[in-house]
Design a protein around this motif. Sequence first.
Motif, PDB file in Angstrom:
ATOM      1  N   GLU A   1       0.833  -1.210   0.000  1.00 58.67           N
ATOM      2  CA  GLU A   1       0.000   0.000   0.000  1.00 58.67           C
ATOM      3  C   GLU A   1       0.863   1.253   0.000  1.00 58.67           C
ATOM      4  N   SER A   2       1.937   1.238   0.769  1.00 58.24           N
ATOM      5  CA  SER A   2       2.801   2.420   0.855  1.00 58.24           C
ATOM      6  C   SER A   2       3.665   2.584  -0.393  1.00 58.24           C
ATOM      7  N   GLN A   3       3.834   1.496  -1.152  1.00 55.31           N
ATOM      8  CA  GLN A   3       4.702   1.518  -2.332  1.00 55.31           C
ATOM      9  C   GLN A   3       3.906   1.277  -3.618  1.00 55.31           C
ATOM     10  N   TYR A   4       2.651   1.710  -3.624  1.00 53.30           N
ATOM     11  CA  TYR A   4       1.778   1.459  -4.776  1.00 53.30           C
ATOM     12  C   TYR A   4       2.394   1.979  -6.078  1.00 53.30           C
ATOM     13  N   ALA A   5       2.844   3.223  -6.063  1.00 51.20           N
ATOM     14  CA  ALA A   5       3.410   3.815  -7.282  1.00 51.20           C
ATOM     15  C   ALA A   5       4.668   3.081  -7.719  1.00 51.20           C
ATOM     16  N   GLU A   6       5.547   2.756  -6.774  1.00 49.65           N
ATOM     17  CA  GLU A   6       6.786   2.064  -7.118  1.00 49.65           C
ATOM     18  C   GLU A   6       6.497   0.650  -7.615  1.00 49.65           C
ATOM     19  N   GLY A   7       5.500   0.000  -7.022  1.00 54.26           N
ATOM     20  CA  GLY A   7       5.126  -1.322  -7.495  1.00 54.26           C
ATOM     21  C   GLY A   7       4.703  -1.298  -8.947  1.00 54.26           C
ATOM     22  N   LYS A   8       3.936  -0.272  -9.336  1.00 54.54           N
ATOM     23  CA  LYS A   8       3.511  -0.140 -10.727  1.00 54.54           C
ATOM     24  C   LYS A   8       4.699   0.163 -11.639  1.00 54.54           C
ATOM     25  N   ARG A   9       5.589   1.040 -11.191  1.00 56.13           N
ATOM     26  CA  ARG A   9       6.765   1.362 -12.011  1.00 56.13           C
ATOM     27  C   ARG A   9       7.598   0.114 -12.269  1.00 56.13           C
ATOM     28  N   GLN A  10       7.832  -0.659 -11.212  1.00 58.33           N
ATOM     29  CA  GLN A  10       8.662  -1.851 -11.369  1.00 58.33           C
ATOM     30  C   GLN A  10       7.941  -2.942 -12.157  1.00 58.33           C
ATOM     31  N   ALA A  11       6.629  -3.060 -12.017  1.00 55.25           N
ATOM     32  CA  ALA A  11       5.873  -4.037 -12.807  1.00 55.25           C
ATOM     33  C   ALA A  11       5.992  -3.713 -14.297  1.00 55.25           C
ATOM     34  N   GLU A  12       5.845  -2.436 -14.635  1.00 61.30           N
ATOM     35  CA  GLU A  12       6.032  -2.022 -16.029  1.00 61.30           C
ATOM     36  C   GLU A  12       7.431  -2.392 -16.522  1.00 61.30           C
ATOM     37  N   ALA A  13       8.417  -2.165 -15.668  1.00 63.45           N
ATOM     38  CA  ALA A  13       9.801  -2.425 -16.060  1.00 63.45           C
ATOM     39  C   ALA A  13      10.024  -3.907 -16.360  1.00 63.45           C
ATOM     40  N   VAL A  14       9.490  -4.774 -15.504  1.00 64.93           N
ATOM     41  CA  VAL A  14       9.658  -6.210 -15.710  1.00 64.93           C
ATOM     42  C   VAL A  14       9.030  -6.650 -17.026  1.00 64.93           C
ATOM     43  N   LEU A  15       7.816  -6.219 -17.285  1.00 64.90           N
ATOM     44  CA  LEU A  15       7.116  -6.652 -18.497  1.00 64.90           C
ATOM     45  C   LEU A  15       7.715  -6.026 -19.757  1.00 64.90           C
ATOM     46  N   THR A  16       8.260  -4.823 -19.625  1.00 61.23           N
ATOM     47  CA  THR A  16       8.910  -4.185 -20.773  1.00 61.23           C
ATOM     48  C   THR A  16      10.123  -4.988 -21.229  1.00 61.23           C
ATOM     49  N   ARG A  17      10.870  -5.517 -20.281  1.00 62.09           N
ATOM     50  CA  ARG A  17      12.112  -6.226 -20.596  1.00 62.09           C
ATOM     51  C   ARG A  17      11.918  -7.722 -20.835  1.00 62.09           C
ATOM     52  N   ALA A  18      10.715  -8.220 -20.590  1.00 60.65           N
ATOM     53  CA  ALA A  18      10.513  -9.661 -20.579  1.00 60.65           C
ATOM     54  C   ALA A  18      10.710 -10.312 -21.938  1.00 60.65           C
ATOM     55  N   GLY A  19      10.232  -9.668 -23.001  1.00 59.99           N
ATOM     56  CA  GLY A  19      10.229 -10.330 -24.294  1.00 59.99           C
ATOM     57  C   GLY A  19       9.128 -11.384 -24.318  1.00 59.99           C
ATOM     58  N   GLY A  20       8.973 -12.049 -25.423  1.00 64.81           N
ATOM     59  CA  GLY A  20       7.955 -13.083 -25.499  1.00 64.81           C
ATOM     60  C   GLY A  20       6.615 -12.583 -25.968  1.00 64.81           C
ATOM     61  N   PHE A  21       6.409 -11.269 -25.928  1.00 63.24           N
ATOM     62  CA  PHE A  21       5.189 -10.642 -26.433  1.00 63.24           C
ATOM     63  C   PHE A  21       5.427  -9.145 -26.537  1.00 63.24           C
ATOM     64  N   ALA A  22       4.585  -8.462 -27.321  1.00 61.95           N
ATOM     65  CA  ALA A  22       4.623  -6.994 -27.388  1.00 61.95           C
ATOM     66  C   ALA A  22       3.926  -6.456 -26.150  1.00 61.95           C
TER      67      ALA A  22
END
Length: 294
Positions: free
Chosen positions: A125-146
């Motif tokens: 809850e306290s890191q909601y914004a950072e959680g979203k930023r890092q989730a985007e980062a993981v999926l951006t770098r993942a590959g395997g799909f656009a």
Amino acid sequence: MERLLAAGHLVTVVNRGSAPPPAGVDHVVADRNDEAALAAALGARSFDVVVDQVCYTPVQAAVAARVFAGRTGRYVMTSTIEVYDPATAALPPVPVGVPVPEGVVDPAGWPVDLELPWDDGAFLESQYAEGKRQAEAVLTRAGGFAFASVRSAHVLGGGAREFTGRLAHYTERIAEGRAIAVHAEPLPTVFIHHEELADLLLWAAGAAFTGPLNACSDGELDVHGLAAAVAARVGRDPVCRTVPAGGPASPFSFDRHYAMSNARAKELGFAFSRTADWLPGAVAEALDSRSASD
């Protein structure tokens, strides 16, 4: 979901079973946090596009990246305006009054820490914004799909279904003559109607762009403008109480500029409405819901 069905698409909903989907939908019951169970529940299913509405952490994103690699050609994640909150991260400076473009938070280079206690509710809850930023980062770098992320503005509308209750905060206080806590010099933010966000997600699912995309209706609004729109429907002037610097204020009162640019989405072909056009109706819905519950 309803829009996808109406357009003739085959739709699969994945959740833990607490909310049944509408008729005509393939329902998969699984916990997204349990990688093995999620993969097993999906079986041999594959998808043209996955729209992820409930990805809050890089750990969840990493699970999704592994499970859906090879199962889908496109992955769209719902993100948030909160990724631009300068109070939660060191961000490149943007001049006051300039709507924030997507490049201010670049997921391709954003640091990720999977070892943080993302499964702790209070931490998340306290890191909601950072959680979203890092989730985007993981999926951006993942590959395997656009991959594309839709960074939604503050969502309003829906009456009793408005999940944040923030518009109800204003309708109730103004109707009852209670004070709204505001900053001495509140700065503007941006909003989007829940129906418009649904339209944009449908459009994004069928589009080809990748990377982050800001989603907000046209027209910035500060807390006084929002209160005035509510007051016009309530028929009673708002009462505002100024809070000291750093003090807690009502939702949507910001002591920092908090408006996004929607120029990229427009360039890609999405036409936004104006906040001023739909806000009175959203306020009316909130008032009707209040009356029904009295």
